[in-house]
Write a protein that holds these residues in place. Structure first.
Motif, PDB file in Angstrom:
ATOM      1  N   ALA A 353      -4.739   5.864  10.710  1.00  0.00           N
ATOM      2  CA  ALA A 353      -5.170   7.257  10.814  1.00  0.00           C
ATOM      3  C   ALA A 353      -4.204   8.064  11.679  1.00  0.00           C
ATOM      4  N   ALA A 354      -3.702   7.448  12.759  1.00  0.00           N
ATOM      5  CA  ALA A 354      -2.766   8.144  13.650  1.00  0.00           C
ATOM      6  C   ALA A 354      -1.455   8.449  12.928  1.00  0.00           C
ATOM      7  N   GLN A 355      -1.006   7.500  12.109  1.00  0.00           N
ATOM      8  CA  GLN A 355       0.223   7.714  11.342  1.00  0.00           C
ATOM      9  C   GLN A 355       0.056   8.854  10.344  1.00  0.00           C
ATOM     10  N   GLU A 356      -1.094   8.879   9.646  1.00  0.00           N
ATOM     11  CA  GLU A 356      -1.336   9.927   8.654  1.00  0.00           C
ATOM     12  C   GLU A 356      -1.419  11.299   9.320  1.00  0.00           C
ATOM     13  N   LYS A 357      -2.034  11.364  10.488  1.00  0.00           N
ATOM     14  CA  LYS A 357      -2.141  12.625  11.222  1.00  0.00           C
ATOM     15  C   LYS A 357      -0.750  13.101  11.645  1.00  0.00           C
ATOM     16  N   ALA A 358       0.078  12.162  12.113  1.00  0.00           N
ATOM     17  CA  ALA A 358       1.435  12.520  12.525  1.00  0.00           C
ATOM     18  C   ALA A 358       2.256  12.995  11.336  1.00  0.00           C
ATOM     19  N   LEU A 359       2.155  12.284  10.218  1.00  0.00           N
ATOM     20  CA  LEU A 359       2.936  12.627   9.032  1.00  0.00           C
ATOM     21  C   LEU A 359       2.560  14.019   8.520  1.00  0.00           C
ATOM     22  N   ALA A 360       1.290  14.349   8.572  1.00  0.00           N
ATOM     23  CA  ALA A 360       0.836  15.659   8.096  1.00  0.00           C
ATOM     24  C   ALA A 360       1.319  16.797   8.997  1.00  0.00           C
ATOM     25  N   SER A 361       1.661  16.478  10.242  1.00  0.00           N
ATOM     26  CA  SER A 361       2.040  17.528  11.198  1.00  0.00           C
ATOM     27  C   SER A 361       3.531  17.838  11.175  1.00  0.00           C
TER      28      SER A 361
END
Length: 441
Positions: A353-361
């Protein structure tokens, strides 16, 4: 033939050869007389001249004068380099292109070499831009006596904006010329407030030079430039600059093969210097403490460092948080990348989830950070026993990344993907390909 006549016959190739010889001598820390003795020790000739005379020859050779076969052979032995490599035309051309900081040679030689280079354009030869640097630099030293320090502060600021998109080789070449100009200006500046401002500029430029050298694989040189950057920052008396230089070096150390402990000590030193003041360097230092501790498997201290990073971020000046396009900013998306990195290194379920949040930002143009997040995803796949998928994902990320932009942080993270593979996975084609792509890291 008189000395003036000999100088008049210097060719661009001769000047490049001389620069090569001077560079090799400087690299070994030898004076001309010391080199003269070493050359004479290799020559079997009872009538050989004294070392004082040969030291004079060396000066002429380094200015571009002709050199006999006997001394070419002697040079090759003393420098422990193949004679063909030391004296080939191609080597001379590369040396001339790399010579961006002039020595204190005779002005007539500089002008004559320039005229000969310009004349060569008429024959269709390419003129390396750096060949003009001695002329420009000498003129700058004359005109820059009352230089506007604000202009140099803007130069350093601008490097922070172009750093991400500039190939490392070009970055280092450009920085070398500007570092030399600032150094000369510092030599002529005695007023304390003006010197402090110039030292801040120097610290920034020196740190970027160290970063660029690391990206080129020159880790030994990079460490020496980091040391000088720290000294310049400390001499400036600016605690925020001293904090930032150490925090930036800590990040560099994490991705250069240096011990994780070294990176942690640098980050902790930056935190100490910051003394609780929120700044770009302070938030970066807490982040790198978290990274280093996560690598060491110290989950509790790593998470405390993440909390300190977030608390510092919330107190940053608005101009730092809102700067999303340069090294002088620390926008919120870096928080998400850091949280993704720490949770990945610790093998936590929250990593995905942390990776997906970072990628989206992250916008797509920030290719380095986007690549790092995708490599974190590859590490998580391998940790979850999806080894083949993780390796293939990592190979795809690296192959899609421009070769001249593959900075250490990306390559070291890619190497991490293959670090803890099951024994049988080392023979997989993707594992072999990933090792080849990250060779030397």
């Amino acid at each position: 033939m008189s000395r003036a006549e000999r100088r008049a016959k210097i060719t661009p190739e001769g000047r490049a050869r001389g620069a090569r010889l001077r560079t090799e001598r400087d690299r070994r820390g030898w004076g001309r007389r010391e080199l003269a003795r070493l050359l004479l020790d290799t020559i079997d000739d009872r009538q050989k001249p004294s070392h004082v005379i040969v030291a004079g020859y060396i000066k002429e050779w380094e200015e571009g004068g002709g050199i006999s076969a006997m001394y070419r052979t002697a040079y090759a032995k003393v420098f422990d380099l193949p004679e063909g490599e030391l004296f080939t035309v191609e080597t001379q051309r590369r040396t001339l292109e790399a010579t961006v900081i002039p020595d204190d040679g005779d002005d007539d030689v500089e002008r004559r070499a320039l005229l000969q280079l310009l004349a060569s354009l008429g024959a269709g030869a390419a003129l390396p831009a750096s060949s003009l640097e001695p002329l420009r630099s000498g003129l700058e030293a004359t005109l820059n006596a009352g230089a506007d320090i604000g202009e140099w502060e803007h130069v350093a600021w601008e490097y922070g904006h172009t750093y991400v998109s500039t190939p490392s080789a070009k970055l280092v070449t450009d920085l070398a010329a500007d570092v030399a100009d600032v150094q000369r200006l510092l030599d002529r500046t005695s007023q304390p407030a003006a010197r402090a401002r110039l030292l801040r500029v120097s610290a920034r430029l020196l740190a970027l030079m160290a970063d660029g050298l690391h990206s080129l694989g020159a880790d030994g040189a990079s460490r020496r430039w980091w040391r000088t950057a720290r000294h310049a920052a400390d001499a400036s008396g600016d605690l925020d600059i001293a904090t930032w230089v150490r925090a930036r070096e800590s990040f560099n150390a994490l991705h250069s093969g240096r011990p994780t402990r070294s990176a942690l000590l640098l980050a902790e030193d930056a935190v100490r210097i910051a003394g609780g003041r929120p700044s770009l360097g302070a938030v970066e230092a807490h982040k790198n403490c978290a990274y280093a501790l996560a690598r060491q498997g110290d989950a509790d201290r790593s998470k405390k460092a993440v909390d300190a990073m977030r608390a510092t971020f919330e107190r940053l000046p608005e101009e730092v948080v809102s700067d999303t396009g340069s090294l002088w900013g620390w926008p919120e998306r870096i928080l998400y990348l850091a949280e993704g990195y720490v949770s990945t290194m610790l093998g936590e379920p929250a990593a995905v989830a942390a990776q997906e949040k970072a990628l989206a930002s992250y916008p797509a143009e920030w290719r380095t950070d986007v690549a790092k997040i995708r490599l974190l995803q590859a590490i998580t796949l391998v940790q979850g026993r999806e080894v083949k998928a993780g390796l293939e994902h990592a190979v795809t990320v690296i192959e899609a990344f421009p070769s001249d932009r593959r900075r250490g942080s990306v390559l070291h993270l890619a190497a991490k993907v293959a670090e803890d593979l099951p024994d049988q996975a080392h023979a997989l084609p993707a594992a072999r390909e990933l090792r080849a792509l990250t060779a030397g890291v």
